[in-house]
Design a protein around this motif. Structure first.
Motif, PDB file in Angstrom:
ATOM      1  N   UNK A  61      58.779  50.073  52.292  1.00  0.00           N
ATOM      2  CA  UNK A  61      58.499  48.510  51.578  1.00  0.00           C
ATOM      3  C   UNK A  61      57.943  47.825  51.372  1.00  0.00           C
ATOM      4  N   UNK A  62      56.797  48.064  51.858  1.00  0.00           N
ATOM      5  CA  UNK A  62      55.418  46.945  51.206  1.00  0.00           C
ATOM      6  C   UNK A  62      54.940  47.716  49.922  1.00  0.00           C
ATOM      7  N   UNK A  63      54.691  48.562  49.379  1.00  0.00           N
ATOM      8  CA  UNK A  63      54.518  49.380  48.694  1.00  0.00           C
ATOM      9  C   UNK A  63      55.136  49.392  47.357  1.00  0.00           C
ATOM     10  N   UNK A  64      56.506  49.647  47.955  1.00  0.00           N
ATOM     11  CA  UNK A  64      58.151  49.238  46.967  1.00  0.00           C
ATOM     12  C   UNK A  64      57.261  48.280  46.486  1.00  0.00           C
ATOM     13  N   UNK A  65      57.115  46.604  47.701  1.00  0.00           N
ATOM     14  CA  UNK A  65      57.056  45.045  46.843  1.00  0.00           C
ATOM     15  C   UNK A  65      56.184  45.601  45.955  1.00  0.00           C
ATOM     16  N   UNK A  66      55.061  46.106  46.576  1.00  0.00           N
ATOM     17  CA  UNK A  66      53.574  45.360  45.967  1.00  0.00           C
ATOM     18  C   UNK A  66      53.672  46.215  44.347  1.00  0.00           C
ATOM     19  N   UNK A  67      54.424  47.121  44.501  1.00  0.00           N
ATOM     20  CA  UNK A  67      54.575  48.091  42.703  1.00  0.00           C
ATOM     21  C   UNK A  67      55.233  47.406  41.827  1.00  0.00           C
ATOM     22  N   UNK A  68      55.865  46.398  42.317  1.00  0.00           N
ATOM     23  CA  UNK A  68      56.994  45.767  41.548  1.00  0.00           C
ATOM     24  C   UNK A  68      56.213  44.065  41.491  1.00  0.00           C
ATOM     25  N   UNK A  69      55.341  43.664  42.467  1.00  0.00           N
ATOM     26  CA  UNK A  69      54.865  42.750  41.910  1.00  0.00           C
ATOM     27  C   UNK A  69      53.253  42.942  40.732  1.00  0.00           C
ATOM     28  N   UNK A  70      53.131  43.691  41.077  1.00  0.00           N
ATOM     29  CA  UNK A  70      51.563  44.408  40.070  1.00  0.00           C
ATOM     30  C   UNK A  70      52.942  45.358  38.832  1.00  0.00           C
ATOM     31  N   UNK A  71      53.733  45.377  38.544  1.00  0.00           N
ATOM     32  CA  UNK A  71      54.264  45.489  36.734  1.00  0.00           C
ATOM     33  C   UNK A  71      54.714  44.110  36.794  1.00  0.00           C
ATOM     34  N   UNK A  72      55.317  43.201  37.709  1.00  0.00           N
ATOM     35  CA  UNK A  72      55.060  41.538  37.157  1.00  0.00           C
ATOM     36  C   UNK A  72      53.769  41.059  36.304  1.00  0.00           C
ATOM     37  N   UNK A  73      52.625  41.441  37.115  1.00  0.00           N
ATOM     38  CA  UNK A  73      51.199  40.942  37.038  1.00  0.00           C
ATOM     39  C   UNK A  73      51.070  41.364  36.194  1.00  0.00           C
ATOM     40  N   UNK A  74      50.791  42.940  35.490  1.00  0.00           N
ATOM     41  CA  UNK A  74      50.326  43.151  34.323  1.00  0.00           C
ATOM     42  C   UNK A  74      50.767  42.697  33.094  1.00  0.00           C
ATOM     43  N   UNK A  75      52.763  42.586  33.533  1.00  0.00           N
ATOM     44  CA  UNK A  75      53.313  41.734  32.379  1.00  0.00           C
ATOM     45  C   UNK A  75      53.050  40.338  32.009  1.00  0.00           C
ATOM     46  N   UNK A  76      52.528  39.743  32.910  1.00  0.00           N
ATOM     47  CA  UNK A  76      51.706  39.060  32.643  1.00  0.00           C
ATOM     48  C   UNK A  76      50.298  38.802  31.876  1.00  0.00           C
ATOM     49  N   UNK A  77      50.322  39.487  32.364  1.00  0.00           N
ATOM     50  CA  UNK A  77      48.238  40.273  31.979  1.00  0.00           C
ATOM     51  C   UNK A  77      48.117  40.380  30.515  1.00  0.00           C
ATOM     52  N   UNK A  78      49.138  41.259  30.175  1.00  0.00           N
ATOM     53  CA  UNK A  78      49.684  41.400  28.881  1.00  0.00           C
ATOM     54  C   UNK A  78      50.225  40.347  27.698  1.00  0.00           C
ATOM     55  N   UNK A  79      51.046  39.609  28.167  1.00  0.00           N
ATOM     56  CA  UNK A  79      51.493  38.744  27.576  1.00  0.00           C
ATOM     57  C   UNK A  79      50.947  37.298  27.212  1.00  0.00           C
ATOM     58  N   UNK A  80      49.455  36.806  28.346  1.00  0.00           N
ATOM     59  CA  UNK A  80      49.041  36.067  28.357  1.00  0.00           C
ATOM     60  C   UNK A  80      47.136  36.331  26.821  1.00  0.00           C
ATOM     61  N   UNK A  81      47.074  37.692  27.071  1.00  0.00           N
ATOM     62  CA  UNK A  81      46.356  38.481  26.331  1.00  0.00           C
ATOM     63  C   UNK A  81      46.648  38.549  25.087  1.00  0.00           C
ATOM     64  N   UNK A  82      47.995  39.282  24.241  1.00  0.00           N
ATOM     65  CA  UNK A  82      48.605  38.443  23.678  1.00  0.00           C
ATOM     66  C   UNK A  82      48.315  37.388  22.869  1.00  0.00           C
ATOM     67  N   UNK A  83      48.517  35.732  23.791  1.00  0.00           N
ATOM     68  CA  UNK A  83      48.232  34.437  22.497  1.00  0.00           C
ATOM     69  C   UNK A  83      46.856  34.635  22.681  1.00  0.00           C
ATOM     70  N   UNK A  84      46.027  35.031  23.120  1.00  0.00           N
ATOM     71  CA  UNK A  84      44.386  34.945  22.920  1.00  0.00           C
ATOM     72  C   UNK A  84      43.747  34.992  21.616  1.00  0.00           C
ATOM     73  N   UNK A  85      43.356  33.937  20.207  1.00  0.00           N
ATOM     74  CA  UNK A  85      43.549  33.944  19.286  1.00  0.00           C
ATOM     75  C   UNK A  85      42.127  34.702  19.361  1.00  0.00           C
ATOM     76  N   UNK A  86      41.936  35.698  18.030  1.00  0.00           N
ATOM     77  CA  UNK A  86      40.815  37.150  17.788  1.00  0.00           C
ATOM     78  C   UNK A  86      40.007  36.531  17.691  1.00  0.00           C
ATOM     79  N   UNK A  87      39.953  35.328  17.600  1.00  0.00           N
ATOM     80  CA  UNK A  87      38.483  35.100  17.787  1.00  0.00           C
ATOM     81  C   UNK A  87      37.613  34.719  18.798  1.00  0.00           C
ATOM     82  N   UNK A  88      38.644  34.299  20.414  1.00  0.00           N
ATOM     83  CA  UNK A  88      38.678  34.276  21.606  1.00  0.00           C
ATOM     84  C   UNK A  88      37.828  35.079  21.403  1.00  0.00           C
ATOM     85  N   UNK A  89      39.167  36.685  21.288  1.00  0.00           N
ATOM     86  CA  UNK A  89      38.331  37.688  22.106  1.00  0.00           C
ATOM     87  C   UNK A  89      37.022  38.864  22.458  1.00  0.00           C
TER      88      UNK A  89
END
Length: 110
Positions: free
Chosen positions: A82-110
């Protein structure tokens, strides 16, 4: 770029001169949702911000719970799974957030 939890391929997220935002939810069939907005203060952008914040908060709680289960030598297989299932779901959410935020960083700041 791929989000590992469900192998969603993220296309180039620019639409004309406007950048698309990967939203923190998917369609009913698991495909990514994108927002094209002129303002970062639109209702949908603010809703996405709120959901991301809730997902990050949930991830912290899931992490604490998973650590507690792993620290308990008497925890059974069901609790660990159960803990591993919930942790993998949360990791998926966090990765989606990281990708979304990373895509919004202007090119000059990457």
């Amino acid at each position: 770029m791929t989000i590992p939890n469900n192998n969603i391929s993220i296309p180039n997220t620019t639409y004309g001169a406007r950048q698309l935002r990967l939203l923190p939810w998917t369609t009913p069939d698991g495909k990514p949702c994108y927002l094209s907005a002129d303002s970062h203060d639109s209702r949908l952008s603010l809703l996405a911000d709120d959901i991301e914040a809730a997902q990050l908060d949930s991830g912290e709680q899931v992490l604490a719970g998973a650590k507690a289960v792993l620290a308990d030598p008497k925890a059974g297989e069901r609790a660990v799974r159960f803990a591993l299932t919930r942790a993998s779901e949360s990791l998926g959410d966090v990765l989606r957030i990281a990708v979304s935020r990373g895509e919004r960083i202007p090119e000059c700041e990457r």
